[in-house]
Write an enzyme that holds these catalytic residues in place. Sequence first.
Site, PDB file in Angstrom:
ATOM      1  N   TYR A   1     -14.618   3.840   9.284  1.00 51.62           N
ATOM      2  CA  TYR A   1     -13.153   3.817   9.381  1.00 51.62           C
ATOM      3  C   TYR A   1     -12.706   4.398  10.729  1.00 51.62           C
ATOM      4  CZ  TYR A   1      -8.341   5.160   8.031  1.00 51.62           C
ATOM      5  OH  TYR A   1      -6.981   5.337   7.961  1.00 51.62           O
TER       6      TYR A   1
ATOM      7  N   GLY B   1       0.802  -1.217   0.000  1.00 50.36           N
ATOM      8  CA  GLY B   1       0.000   0.000   0.000  1.00 50.36           C
ATOM      9  C   GLY B   1       0.836   1.269   0.000  1.00 50.36           C
TER      10      GLY B   1
HETATM   11  N1  NAD Z   1      -2.375   6.900   3.822  1.00 45.92           N
HETATM   12  C1  NAD Z   1      -2.861   7.723   4.749  1.00 45.92           C
HETATM   13  O1  NAD Z   1      -3.009   8.936   4.491  1.00 45.92           O
HETATM   14  C2  NAD Z   1      -3.216   7.187   6.114  1.00 45.92           C
HETATM   15  C3  NAD Z   1      -3.633   8.099   7.086  1.00 45.92           C
HETATM   16  C4  NAD Z   1      -3.989   7.614   8.339  1.00 45.92           C
HETATM   17  C5  NAD Z   1      -3.863   6.265   8.634  1.00 45.92           C
HETATM   18  N2  NAD Z   1      -3.455   5.395   7.669  1.00 45.92           N
HETATM   19  C6  NAD Z   1      -3.382   3.957   8.019  1.00 45.92           C
HETATM   20  O2  NAD Z   1      -2.145   3.390   7.634  1.00 45.92           O
HETATM   21  C7  NAD Z   1      -2.340   2.024   7.228  1.00 45.92           C
HETATM   22  C8  NAD Z   1      -1.821   1.836   5.817  1.00 45.92           C
HETATM   23  O3  NAD Z   1      -2.474   2.768   4.974  1.00 45.92           O
HETATM   24  P1  NAD Z   1      -2.153   2.920   3.434  1.00 45.92           P
HETATM   25  O4  NAD Z   1      -2.433   4.321   3.084  1.00 45.92           O
HETATM   26  O5  NAD Z   1      -0.852   2.326   3.110  1.00 45.92           O
HETATM   27  O6  NAD Z   1      -3.338   2.052   2.829  1.00 45.92           O
HETATM   28  P2  NAD Z   1      -3.431   1.360   1.395  1.00 45.92           P
HETATM   29  O7  NAD Z   1      -4.866   1.112   1.107  1.00 45.92           O
HETATM   30  O8  NAD Z   1      -2.622   2.087   0.407  1.00 45.92           O
HETATM   31  O9  NAD Z   1      -2.713  -0.027   1.690  1.00 45.92           O
HETATM   32  C9  NAD Z   1      -3.306  -1.054   2.414  1.00 45.92           C
HETATM   33  C10 NAD Z   1      -2.756  -2.350   1.887  1.00 45.92           C
HETATM   34  O10 NAD Z   1      -3.414  -3.416   2.577  1.00 45.92           O
HETATM   35  C11 NAD Z   1      -3.650  -4.444   1.649  1.00 45.92           C
HETATM   36  N3  NAD Z   1      -4.740  -5.287   2.116  1.00 45.92           N
HETATM   37  C12 NAD Z   1      -6.070  -5.019   2.083  1.00 45.92           C
HETATM   38  N4  NAD Z   1      -6.751  -6.078   2.551  1.00 45.92           N
HETATM   39  C13 NAD Z   1      -5.842  -7.017   2.876  1.00 45.92           C
HETATM   40  C14 NAD Z   1      -5.928  -8.325   3.407  1.00 45.92           C
HETATM   41  N5  NAD Z   1      -7.102  -8.888   3.675  1.00 45.92           N
HETATM   42  N6  NAD Z   1      -4.777  -9.001   3.646  1.00 45.92           N
HETATM   43  C15 NAD Z   1      -3.573  -8.436   3.372  1.00 45.92           C
HETATM   44  N7  NAD Z   1      -3.419  -7.213   2.853  1.00 45.92           N
HETATM   45  C16 NAD Z   1      -4.548  -6.516   2.610  1.00 45.92           C
HETATM   46  C17 NAD Z   1      -3.972  -3.727   0.338  1.00 45.92           C
HETATM   47  O11 NAD Z   1      -3.754  -4.587  -0.765  1.00 45.92           O
HETATM   48  C18 NAD Z   1      -3.027  -2.557   0.389  1.00 45.92           C
HETATM   49  O12 NAD Z   1      -1.824  -2.822  -0.300  1.00 45.92           O
HETATM   50  C19 NAD Z   1      -3.844   1.765   7.374  1.00 45.92           C
HETATM   51  O13 NAD Z   1      -4.101   1.203   8.638  1.00 45.92           O
HETATM   52  C20 NAD Z   1      -4.444   3.144   7.305  1.00 45.92           C
HETATM   53  O14 NAD Z   1      -5.662   3.195   7.972  1.00 45.92           O
HETATM   54  C21 NAD Z   1      -3.135   5.829   6.409  1.00 45.92           C
END
Ligand code: NAD
Length: 316
Positions: free
Chosen positions: A142, A11
């Site tokens: 969320y 991700g």
């Molecule tokens: N990006 C942001 O701005 C942001 C802000 C606050 C919090 N977060 C948190 O950080 C974490 C990562 O966020 P991100 O932006 O990289 O999200 P993203 O959606 O880009 O990545 C999440 C990854 O999880 C994988 N995934 C989904 N379901 C899955 C499963 N069942 N098994 C294994 N992998 C699975 C997806 O394929 C994806 O690659 C999350 O918990 C998100 O809530 C992100």
Amino acid sequence: MDKILIIGAGGQIGVELTLALRKVYGDNNVVATDIKPAHPLLKDGGPYYILDVMNKEATLEIVKKEKITQIYLLAALLSATGEKDPHKAWEINMNSLLQTLELGVQEKLAKIYWPSSIAVFGSTTPHDLTPQKTIIEPRTVYGISKYTGELWCQYYNQRWGLDVRSVRYPGLISWKSEPGGGTTDYAIDIYIEALKHKRYTCFLSEHTYLPMMYMDDAIRGTIELMESPVDKLKTCMSYNLSAMSFSPKEIAEAIKKHIPDFTIDYAPDFRQAIADGWPKSIDDSAARNDWGWKHNFDLETMTNEMLSHLREKLGL
Ligand SMILES: NC(=O)c1ccc[n+]([C@@H]2O[C@H](COP(=O)([O-])OP(=O)(O)OC[C@H]3O[C@@H](n4cnc5c(N)ncnc54)[C@H](O)[C@@H]3O)[C@@H](O)[C@H]2O)c1
């Protein structure tokens, strides 16, 4: 020797965090996994497994086989995607965390990292310089899953002594990996569209202020938190983490300094209501005082970096 498992490594955060952790701990000591095939940047350089985090047995198998000592759990459905399928978001976000915490106790893991979000805050929270401890009444599935997750992390720490660490990330802005369906994704798309077409239609209104952070700061902060001595940390709920705060109008003005004929217009959609419930800015003094958090990038320095890296990446 620490051996790290990253779940959700493909991700937006996972790709860059995997690359950064491999620099610190060595390629073979950082095992990347995701439900999808390896991101191009993770194809070489260290172990990669396809793993559905909901598959408890498969996760345990990798933990045992690779002799894992720490897990970074990043798999989740994000704010905008979560609103489209709330039950699925709840199931993935909650079950993945509960299983990982349980695994942490069972396998006596040294540390677990699990990110929360500014989405825990809702419209009843003070919006300016939102404190670490305040009214927390999230309105999105969320946000509800993130706040419940924070409480579970605290519970596992207090009941079983599990070392769980967490931050509430603001919107994260990156160029290496693509965003995964959050309400702050506009602040990435705007750079790409400015470079490609010199115009952008924003899904948030022009004066919507949100807390944001450049990915380099987020990755460094995450690793610094995980490497902090445990006695410095005063909470195992999530730390507020902040860098900058701006509106679509302000980021457009920052881009115009580099691309003078760039234009923006506004067509707010369902994500406006999500953004309206979130803080405009964050008080992260607890993170700064407890473990020395400090951001490096502001809107101007981030804009320089984003435009120059994206120009090269997109061949423009
Ligand atoms: N990006 C942001 O701005 C942001 C802000 C606050 C919090 N977060 C948190 O950080 C974490 C990562 O966020 P991100 O932006 O990289 O999200 P993203 O959606 O880009 O990545 C999440 C990854 O999880 C994988 N995934 C989904 N379901 C899955 C499963 N069942 N098994 C294994 N992998 C699975 C997806 O394929 C994806 O690659 C999350 O918990 C998100 O809530 C992100």
